[in-house]
Write a protein that holds these residues in place. Structure first.
Motif, PDB file in Angstrom:
ATOM      1  N   GLN A  20     109.829  52.318  25.001  1.00 51.50           N
ATOM      2  CA  GLN A  20     108.651  51.624  24.620  1.00 51.50           C
ATOM      3  C   GLN A  20     107.714  52.546  23.831  1.00 51.50           C
ATOM      4  OE1 GLN A  20     108.359  48.206  25.509  1.00 51.50           O
ATOM      5  NE2 GLN A  20     109.957  48.035  26.847  1.00 51.50           N
ATOM      6  N   ARG A  22     103.742  52.797  22.246  1.00 46.91           N
ATOM      7  CA  ARG A  22     102.500  52.405  22.106  1.00 46.91           C
ATOM      8  C   ARG A  22     101.557  52.817  20.814  1.00 46.91           C
ATOM      9  NH1 ARG A  22      98.882  48.780  25.481  1.00 46.91           N
ATOM     10  NH2 ARG A  22      96.895  49.150  24.988  1.00 46.91           N
ATOM     11  N   VAL A  71     104.592  52.088  29.085  1.00 48.51           N
ATOM     12  CA  VAL A  71     105.115  52.770  27.869  1.00 48.51           C
ATOM     13  C   VAL A  71     105.666  54.020  28.297  1.00 48.51           C
ATOM     14  CG1 VAL A  71     104.025  51.193  26.294  1.00 48.51           C
ATOM     15  CG2 VAL A  71     103.123  53.405  26.871  1.00 48.51           C
ATOM     16  N   THR A  74     103.406  57.365  23.541  1.00 45.52           N
ATOM     17  CA  THR A  74     101.937  56.669  22.880  1.00 45.52           C
ATOM     18  C   THR A  74     101.440  57.734  22.016  1.00 45.52           C
ATOM     19  OG1 THR A  74     100.355  55.399  23.058  1.00 45.52           O
ATOM     20  CG2 THR A  74     100.409  57.512  24.680  1.00 45.52           C
TER      21      THR A  74
END
Length: 337
Positions: A20, A22, A71, A74
């Motif tokens: 994940q 961001r 997340v 990032t």
């Protein structure tokens, strides 16, 4: 490793992974960076691997999402603000975040600029307090998340133009999350003070279209105050912005920092960093149509600079930079070539 030699064999992760990311609001550089990394990592991981990019704001929300486990990777800007989050200090810090680690820095040569309509009787930022009743200040909110708003408001306080005092004297603040609506407000005359960044973008080249503009030095008190936080000053050369006749000293607002937690698996951290270094031309190619002095992602990217980060590198990232020292990047198979 000697410059120009071939890189070691590319790493692969045979298992399926889920990552994940961001990024920013969706149309800017952090989204490009996350998409670039997702594709490159995906090419070298299990066929069932999955990647998602969440929209963010590019400020402290990025590290908040990272450190709560929402997340895995990032991006945040500017580099000095990342250090304040790590230390838990300054206008953006809350508590120290020792689990924060870096995978690398992406060159982003930016500055935080104060521009005013030249009809205002203000030669310094401190002078704004004397004409408070005339001010309409276009900037970003100081909401604990937006790094432009945090730096702008902290700078005003250090300069003796405290925002609360300005408001009490009749000043108005116009807030936008991103720099470009604020630039538009200043350009069209809806505001007469602009405090913002993204100075390499075309919108800044139009701020003097309707009236003369003056750029204000933040002043030594502000620079000294930021220096105590580890946040440096920087310069903008004469002629870089419309009407800028002499070099301007201002606040640094540079670099996009790719971040993770200290528990990111070593093979993922290594592969991500390997992709950043060896596949960097895939990102550079998306910006080469822009002048190298006016691009939001600097090119060519320098791995030594990428490895210079405001918080500690993940150990596997450090190893990747060492393994790839002097290796030539990949040049073939680029979408944007």
């Amino acid at each position: 490793m000697t410059a120009g030699v071939r890189a070691p064999a590319e790493p692969r992760i045979e298992r399926d992974i889920t990552l994940q990311f961001r990024a920013d609001w969706g149309q800017a550089n952090m989204t490009r960076i996350c998409g670039w990394l997702a594709q490159e990592i995906g090419d070298r991981s299990g066929a069932g691997s999955r990647f998602a990019t969440w929209a963010g704001r590019g400020g402290r929300d990025q590290t908040d999402a990272l450190l709560t486990g929402e997340v895995d990777i990032t991006v945040m800007t500017p580099a000095p603000a990342v250090r304040l989050v790590f230390d838990g200090s300054g206008p953006i810090g809350v508590v120290p975040q020792p689990k924060l680690r870096a995978l690398g820095s992406i060159t982003h040569r930016d500055r935080l600029i104060v521009a005013v309509d030249s009809s205002l009787a203000a030669q310094t930022v401190t002078d704004l307090a004397e004409v408070a009743d005339r001010l309409i200040i276009a900037t970003c909110p100081a909401d604990g998340i937006n790094t432009v708003g945090l730096a702008a408001h902290h700078g005003l306080r250090l300069a003796g133009a405290d925002p609360e005092s300005l408001l009490a004297k009749g000043a108005r603040f116009a807030y936008w999350e991103r720099p470009f609506p604020a630039l538009h407000a200043f350009t069209t005359g809806a505001a007469n003070v602009l405090i913002n960044e993204a100075i390499m973008m075309p919108a800044w080249q139009h701020i003097a279209d309707r009236r003369p503009v003056r750029y204000l030095d933040w002043g030594n008190t502000v620079f000294d105050g930021f220096a105590e936080l580890g946040w440096g000053a920087a310069t903008v050369p004469a002629g870089y912005l419309p009407g800028l006749e002499t070099e301007l000293r201002t606040l640094d607002f540079a670099d996009l920092v790719v971040l993770c937690r200290d528990d990111l698996p070593d093979d993922i951290a290594y592969l991500t960093t390997w992709c950043m270094v060896q596949q960097r031309t895939a990102l550079e190619a998306q910006y080469r149509h822009m002048d190298p002095d006016h691009t939001p992602v600097g090119y060519p990217l320098d791995p030594a600079a990428m490895a210079t980060t405001p918080v500690p590198l993940h150990p596997a990232a450090r190893r990747a930079y060492a393994d790839l020292a002097g290796a030539e990047p990949a040049l073939d198979g680029l979408i944007w070539s």
